[in-house]
Scaffold this active site. Structure first.
Site, PDB file in Angstrom:
ATOM      1  N   GLU A 139       0.873  -1.162   0.000  1.00 29.47           N
ATOM      2  CA  GLU A 139       0.000   0.000   0.000  1.00 29.47           C
ATOM      3  C   GLU A 139       0.920   1.225   0.000  1.00 29.47           C
ATOM      4  O   GLU A 139       1.816   1.318   0.836  1.00 29.47           O
ATOM      5  CB  GLU A 139      -0.883   0.000   1.258  1.00 29.47           C
ATOM      6  CG  GLU A 139      -1.847   1.166   1.205  1.00 29.47           C
ATOM      7  CD  GLU A 139      -2.765   1.273   2.413  1.00 29.47           C
ATOM      8  OE1 GLU A 139      -2.774   0.367   3.260  1.00 29.47           O
ATOM      9  OE2 GLU A 139      -3.453   2.300   2.488  1.00 29.47           O
TER      10      GLU A 139
ATOM     11  N   LYS B  95       4.786   0.544   9.155  1.00 31.77           N
ATOM     12  CA  LYS B  95       4.816   1.863   8.492  1.00 31.77           C
ATOM     13  C   LYS B  95       4.179   2.927   9.365  1.00 31.77           C
ATOM     14  O   LYS B  95       4.631   4.063   9.389  1.00 31.77           O
ATOM     15  CB  LYS B  95       4.076   1.778   7.152  1.00 31.77           C
ATOM     16  CG  LYS B  95       4.928   1.208   6.043  1.00 31.77           C
ATOM     17  CD  LYS B  95       4.156   1.181   4.746  1.00 31.77           C
ATOM     18  CE  LYS B  95       3.185   0.039   4.717  1.00 31.77           C
ATOM     19  NZ  LYS B  95       2.453  -0.087   3.462  1.00 31.77           N
TER      20      LYS B  95
ATOM     21  N   ARG C 236       5.433 -12.912   9.551  1.00 31.79           N
ATOM     22  CA  ARG C 236       6.048 -11.594   9.365  1.00 31.79           C
ATOM     23  C   ARG C 236       7.464 -11.634   9.874  1.00 31.79           C
ATOM     24  O   ARG C 236       7.791 -12.402  10.773  1.00 31.79           O
ATOM     25  CB  ARG C 236       5.361 -10.543  10.242  1.00 31.79           C
ATOM     26  CG  ARG C 236       4.005 -10.132   9.910  1.00 31.79           C
ATOM     27  CD  ARG C 236       3.536  -9.127  10.957  1.00 31.79           C
ATOM     28  NE  ARG C 236       4.102  -7.808  10.717  1.00 31.79           N
ATOM     29  CZ  ARG C 236       3.611  -6.956   9.830  1.00 31.79           C
ATOM     30  NH1 ARG C 236       2.560  -7.269   9.112  1.00 31.79           N
ATOM     31  NH2 ARG C 236       4.170  -5.777   9.667  1.00 31.79           N
TER      32      ARG C 236
END
Ligand code: ATP
Ligand code: MG
Length: 551
Positions: A35, A269, A259
């Site tokens: 994104e 982020k 992850r």
């Protein structure tokens, strides 16, 4: 036919190999789906290496797809940085796509669901819906708007698109199961109203698909065979599969992996943006940041990052990886590739009193003992030199404990001569200002006929040829090892000493022509990269990493 060694395959590679061998797919298609709401971090490097690496390994394709469905938070600056970072890691994408390119198609998919009776326009506010949603153990209730007719739903949805309603006034929901134990299956939102300009589609749309509606459908549009994502999306998988099945579109399959979490830092982020906006760091590319742009600026190499990611491996168990593993990979790579040079962090003047005033002698220095092909360079030996203050003691302990310089002690100046200290001066501040010594002409490096043996070897820089520089010494950005475990604000755990600036550094003359991005080892000190802040008058170096782990 087996193309790759079985035992070397991780669980995703095994899955792919089975799908290819069984003829389920002729070729694989993966994608990396960031994104564009921030800069990529080291966690993303894992997803990039996985998606692009699998496509390479199995002769398939990997797309870059921007999941740009949240116009408030997204920006072209992020799109550009993401592309730059992927290229820097050494990967090239096949297709470059944007979920926003599919807004028209996705709108059509939504209409198709309405026509099947599988989606409805809901007027309940978020709060009102939360009240009827239930909990994982208590079934939810139906929205009073759930049984609208197909015609009414189609009309209302069109009016949503045409801007007739305000933000939050209506949403489009999938009609699934309000008593499902999986909360994501309780009539999830597919579309919401956002009167916000989008960085690519401008004001064309005022309704935007949710992650769940955009992501899987975009995968399907691109014929992604293996849609890889992190474990937190495992609970979204039933919805991913439900939507594809209802729409009868290409059956992309989602597979989750753990992850990457790294000790002493955060990989999110949102949190990294907080550090940038709060000015806790100089920007996304601050060399202390775990962003790709930060570690690039610091001097980490793509090869080291990839070696690290390979060592971490791919599994389905969440954990935290020791940052020392990344640092180790960086050290190993820099050790192989960097030329050694002399850089003196705390210079003090050394005068060789029996060396003629203007005499310059060319010495030969080895660039990299790890790499013969790196060759040698010339260094000019002169009467006045700099050595490091830490290499001199006014009143040293016995020579067995102190090999370096002190009154009447002998050391070798590397690639030069053996010298003996004959005295020193102090400045008004009480600090040593000048050290005096005599050299032994019989002891030239490589041509030593004196038979003398000394234990200490010091680095040096000719005063006349010295290059002055600033160095930035970085330490870990946080002093807490596991930032996933804390209860308080992660910013309370910032290391107040993560940056130290030293602008008194002197470097050997060969660095006169150093360019931004050059990587070198200052002998006995550490690895450094020439920073973008360098000017014609002053070089600025980032310490990439120390020679050894000091933690
Ligand atoms: P963040 O929480 O930092 O915003 P994200 O998952 O929201 O991360 P995206 O831009 O949506 O960021 O991620 C793009 C891809 O990278 C996704 O497939 C995501 O699963 C993967 N990814 C993100 N963070 C990590 C991580 N720490 N380790 C491995 N993969 C990751
Ligand atoms: Mg995200």
């Amino acid at each position: 036919m087996e193309t790759v060694k079985r035992e070397s395959l991780n669980f995703i590679e095994q899955l792919i190999e089975n799908d290819l061998n069984s003829g389920k797919h002729q070729a694989i298609q993966t994608r990396f789906p960031p994104e564009p709401n921030g800069y990529l971090h080291i966690g993303h490097a894992k997803s990039i290496c996985l998606n692009f690496g699998l496509a390479e390994k199995f002769n398939g394709k990997c797309n870059l797809r921007f999941d740009d469905t949240n116009p408030e938070k997204e920006d072209v600056e992020y799109v550009d940085s993401i592309k730059k970072d992927i290229k820097w890691l050494g990967f090239e994408w096949d297709g470059e796509h944007y979920a926003s390119d599919y807004f028209g198609t996705l709108y059509g998919f939504a209409q198709a669901l309405i026509k099947k009776g599988s989606a409805y326009v809901d007027d309940l506010s978020q709060e009102a819906f939360n009240e009827i949603k239930g909990t994982p153990t208590v079934p939810g209730k139906h929205s009073p708007f759930r049984e609208r007719s197909l015609e009414e739903n189609l009309l209302l949805f069109e009016e949503m698109k045409d801007g007739k309603y305000k933000n939050g006034e209506k949403v489009l929901r999938a009609k699934i199961d309000m008593s499902s134990p999986n909360m994501h299956m309780r009539d999830p939102i597919l579309y919401r109203i956002r009167h916000t300009e989008h960085h690519r589609t401008g004001n064309e749309w005022c309704i935007y698909p949710t992650y769940d509606f955009a992501h899987g459908q975009s995968d399907s549009i691109e014929h992604v065979t293996h849609s890889l994502c992190t474990l937190e999306f495992e609970v979204h998988r039933p919805l991913y599969e439900w939507l594809i099945k209802e729409l009868e579109i290409f059956p992309s399959k989602q597979t989750e992996f753990a992850r990457l979490n790294l000790s002493y830092t955060v990989v999110s982020k949102r949190k990294l943006l907080e550090l940038v906006e709060g000015k806790y760091v100089a920007g996304w590319d601050d060399p202390r940041m775990p962003t790709i742009s930060g570690i690039r600026r610091r001097g980490f190499t793509p090869e080291a990052v990839k070696t690290f990611i390979k060592k971490v491996g791919v599994a389905r168990r969440d954990g935290i990886t020791d940052v020392a593993l990344l640092e180790h990979a960086v050290r190993e790579d820099l050790n192989r590739r960097c030329n050694r040079v002399f850089g003196i962090l705390d210079p003090v003047k050394l005068v060789i009193t029996n060396w003629p005033e203007d005499k310059e002698e060319v010495m030969t220095a080895v660039n990299n003992p790890e790499d013969e092909a790196a060759g040698t360079r010339e260094m000019l030996f002169t009467r006045e030199l700099y050595i490091d203050r830490a290499d001199f003691m006014e009143d040293p302990p016995s020579p067995k404990k102190w090999y370096r310089l002190g009154p009447d002690r002998e050391v070798r100046l590397k690639y030069g001569y053996i010298i003996k200290c004959t005295g020193f001066d102090k400045g008004a501040d009480g600090e040593i200002a000048t050290i005096y010594a005599e050299y032994d002409p019989e002891t030239r490096s490589g041509q030593d006929t004196s038979g003398k043996k000394v234990k200490g070897t010091l680095g040096w820089v000719s005063v006349k040829h010295a290059v002055h520089a600033e160095i930035r010494l970085y330490d870990r950005l946080f002093h807490t090892e596991n930032l996933n475990d804390i209860e308080d604000d992660f910013k309370n755990h910032l290391n107040p000493n993560s940056l130290e600036i030293n602008d008194k550094v002197v470097l050997e003359g060969s660095l006169k022509n150093a360019k931004v991005d050059d990587l070198v080892q200052f002998e006995r000190v550490g690895y450094f990269r020439v920073d973008e802040d360098s000017t014609a008058d002053k070089l600025v170096f980032n310490r990439t990493i120390t020679l050894r782990d000091n933690w």
